[in-house]
Write a protein that holds these residues in place. Structure first.
Motif, short mmCIF file in Angstrom:
data_model
loop_
_atom_site.label_atom_id
_atom_site.label_comp_id
_atom_site.label_asym_id
_atom_site.label_seq_id
_atom_site.Cartn_x
_atom_site.Cartn_y
_atom_site.Cartn_z
N UNK A 10 0.81 -1.21 0.00
CA UNK A 10 0.00 0.00 0.00
C UNK A 10 0.85 1.27 0.00
N UNK A 11 1.94 1.24 0.76
CA UNK A 11 2.70 2.48 0.96
C UNK A 11 3.90 2.63 0.03
N UNK A 47 -10.34 2.04 3.45
CA UNK A 47 -10.08 1.98 4.89
C UNK A 47 -10.53 3.25 5.62
N UNK A 48 -10.76 4.32 4.85
CA UNK A 48 -11.12 5.60 5.47
C UNK A 48 -12.44 5.52 6.24
N UNK A 49 -13.27 4.55 5.91
CA UNK A 49 -14.57 4.45 6.58
C UNK A 49 -14.48 3.78 7.95
N UNK A 50 -13.35 3.15 8.22
CA UNK A 50 -13.23 2.39 9.47
C UNK A 50 -12.33 3.14 10.46
N UNK A 51 -12.39 2.70 11.73
CA UNK A 51 -11.50 3.26 12.74
C UNK A 51 -10.10 2.69 12.52
N UNK A 52 -9.08 3.55 12.63
CA UNK A 52 -7.73 3.06 12.30
C UNK A 52 -7.23 1.94 13.23
N UNK A 53 -7.65 1.89 14.53
CA UNK A 53 -7.13 0.78 15.34
C UNK A 53 -7.51 -0.60 14.79
N UNK A 112 -4.65 -2.16 12.65
CA UNK A 112 -3.33 -2.46 13.21
C UNK A 112 -3.08 -3.96 13.14
N UNK A 136 -2.88 -8.70 17.24
CA UNK A 136 -2.06 -9.05 18.39
C UNK A 136 -2.84 -10.08 19.21
#
Lengths: 199, 368
Positions: B82-83, B271-277, B280, B283
């Motif tokens: 992506x980056x 992804x902009x529609x979702x919360x960024x956490x 991640x 874990x």
């Protein structure tokens, strides 16, 4: 006596390397204002915050890391270079931009942090870090932001690409239309229908 | 009914569904006409689903060049793609947006086909293969969701797999063990981990595409050999030639949709529609973040599961699947008017549960 006061503060800060150093007021403000889920990773190196022994947390730091942490902790005034091992680029930029003193005083009025970071855009997505803080989106991820704002910004950035794409699509369809129509006529003739296909 | 009669009926059934005399260029292309009426727009939906599937295939192959199907590298490889990869974010966005577009179009295609009674004889196999393609598409969505190995991916998959196991509570005796065995077979180990990721990856990029090619082949063959269904009660006198006119219009629709898809993928990261956490890396020792939900196309199932007894929802789902597969038999004598009403009611349920599901959930359960 007056000159000893800052030294006493510095000594106190340095003496507490593992004390809680996260300021949940900012996270709470961002979360409540935006209605989005927000965690410590907005400003910190680790999503669970600075306390702990995982990478990016205080307990994992070596001597060099402790030294960088302490340097960041005494950056009381704005304009000092900060490279904290427990903060991410946004966290560092906050301390560099407004200074530790201002951050501490903004804990009572966390909305002020958004105003203070309105001119910074670390991920270059066209939405200021202050706005991203207010809207609960990640200030270091160019793919994360208010969808409508991202749409407007990206539409403007990619207008030439989109214009060329529209042109290519139109020309492609024009050409394809002619090829298919020709092929249809040729097939008609080959099959001996005797007249051109009509719609 | 004796053996020979049953055999003769079976042969007649197959002969009607696979008319070999139509297996030529004249019947399948040159002389094929498409009816023109008020519902003609629905004839473009199947082609549009095919278009989205093609996009999924091409972008999926491009994503394969960088994706690493291991729990240690999956998330990092997606992040890298992506980056750091030129066009990587665009390809990934097109893949994600196009998957949603495919499911959305497929649902409308299913509903309009039902309302137009396009499953009627001799098109039963077209319908059944279409329903199977819908299930395969949902399976694509479910397996693909896990691959980025982030918080929402793994936790949503866990919830999905737990739902399978819960079924055992409602089955008697030895049967109650079967859902657990199915879950373990899908999961591959005690918890969602490397074995699960490997299996989902294999299913997503090999098994499901192969199954889709097979069923899609049958579906397209049936569509081509039987032609478009009349679609309306009053036979229309107007029609247009399938080739080149209808095909050309199909391509025009694809061109416009490609432009819209590229614009959305270029301008709005999904992804902009979702919360960024939620994005991640997963874990295993960390706490589950808030807001874990399935993709939008499973919400019509998710909210009933949250609000109603589990056995009831499963019973309804099994009945619904049965009715879908048996629709050509169950609705043989039903008028298009009644079928349209059923389709509108189902569409209304899908829209309300997807768009307002959260509000309804909070209204019934109270608070967040």
């Amino acid at each position: 006596m007056r000159s000893l006061k800052p030294l006493a503060v510095i000594a106190l800060v340095l003496a507490l390397p593992s004390a809680a150093t996260a300021y949940p007021e900012f996270q709470k403000y961002s979360q409540e204002r935006s209605g989005r889920g927000v965690n410590c990773a907005m400003c910190h190196a680790h999503a669970d915050g600075p306390d702990g022994v995982k990478a990016g947390q205080v307990g994992s730091l070596d001597a060099e890391g402790i030294a960088r942490l302490n340097a960041a902790r005494i950056a009381f005034e704005p304009g000092q270079k900060v490279d904290s091992p427990i903060l991410n680029r946004f966290g560092d930029a906050i301390i560099e931009g407004v200074g530790k003193n201002a951050v501490l005083s903004m804990r009572a009025t966390p909305a002020g942090l958004g105003d203070a970071m309105r001119l910074s855009d670390l991920d270059g997505d066209g939405i200021s870090d202050g706005d991203e803080y207010d809207e609960g989106t990640h200030p270091l991820d160019p793919n994360h932001g208010d969808p409508w704002k991202l749409f407007v910004v990206n539409l403007s950035r990619h207008r030439l690409d989109l214009l060329l794409l529209a042109l290519a699509t139109a020309l492609g369809l024009y050409g394809l239309g002619h090829i298919l129509t020709w092929f249809g006529h040729a097939a008609e003739a080959a099959l001996g229908r005797g007249k051109s296909p009509k719609e | 009914m004796n053996e020979s009669t049953r055999f003769a009926r079976s042969i007649r059934f197959l002969a009607d569904r696979f008319p070999m005399e139509k297996l030529n260029f004249q019947s399948m292309v040159a002389k094929k006409d498409v009816p023109v009426h008020r519902m003609s727009w629905a004839y473009y939906l199947g082609g549009l689903v095919l278009f989205f599937f093609g996009i999924q295939l091409m972008t999926g192959i491009a994503l394969l060049f960088y994706y690493q199907p291991s729990v240690s590298d999956a998330h990092a490889s997606v992040e890298y793609l992506t980056r750091n990869v030129a066009g990587g974010a665009l390809i990934r966005n097109i893949h994600a947006w196009s998957s949603s577009g495919m499911i959305f179009t497929l649902l409308i295609h299913l509903l309009t086909t039902f309302a137009m009674k396009a499953f009627a004889r001799p098109r039963e196999l077209t319908w059944v293969s279409g329903v199977l393609l819908l299930m395969l598409t949902f399976a694509f969505g479910f397996t693909g969701y896990l691959l980025p190995w982030h918080q929402i991916a793994v936790n949503a998959t866990k919830v999905g797999l737990q739902s399978i196991e819960q079924l055992g509570e409602f089955l008697p005796g030895a049967l109650s063990e079967i859902p657990t065995k199915i879950r373990v077979a899908i999961q591959g180990e005690a918890a969602v981990g490397q074995a699960t990721l490997s299996r989902f990856f294999a299913a997503h990029v090999v098994l499901l595409p192969l199954a889709t090619f097979a069923v899609l082949g049958l579906h397209l063959f049936q569509v081509q050999i039987h032609g478009m269904s009349p679609g309306v009660d009053k036979p229309t006198t107007r029609s247009e030639r399938f080739f080149p006119f209808f095909v050309l219009k199909d391509f025009r629709v694809w061109g416009v949709v490609m432009f819209v898809l590229a614009t959305i993928a270029l301008c709005i990261p999904f992804e902009a529609f979702f919360d960024y956490p939620l994005f991640e890396p997963y874990d295993a020792l960390g706490s589950t973040p808030d807001g874990i939900k399935p993709e939008w196309y499973f919400l019509f199932l998710y909210y009933p599961l949250e609000l109603l007894p589990f056995w009831l929802v499963n019973l309804i789902v099994m009945l619904a699947v049965g009715v879908l597969l048996m629709a050509p038999v169950i609705f043989r004598g039903t008028s298009r008017r009644v079928l349209s009403t059923i389709a509108i009611l189902v569409a209304a349920y899908l829209v309300v549960s997807t768009v307002f599901g959260q509000e309804i959930y909070e209204m019934i359960k109270g608070g967040h």
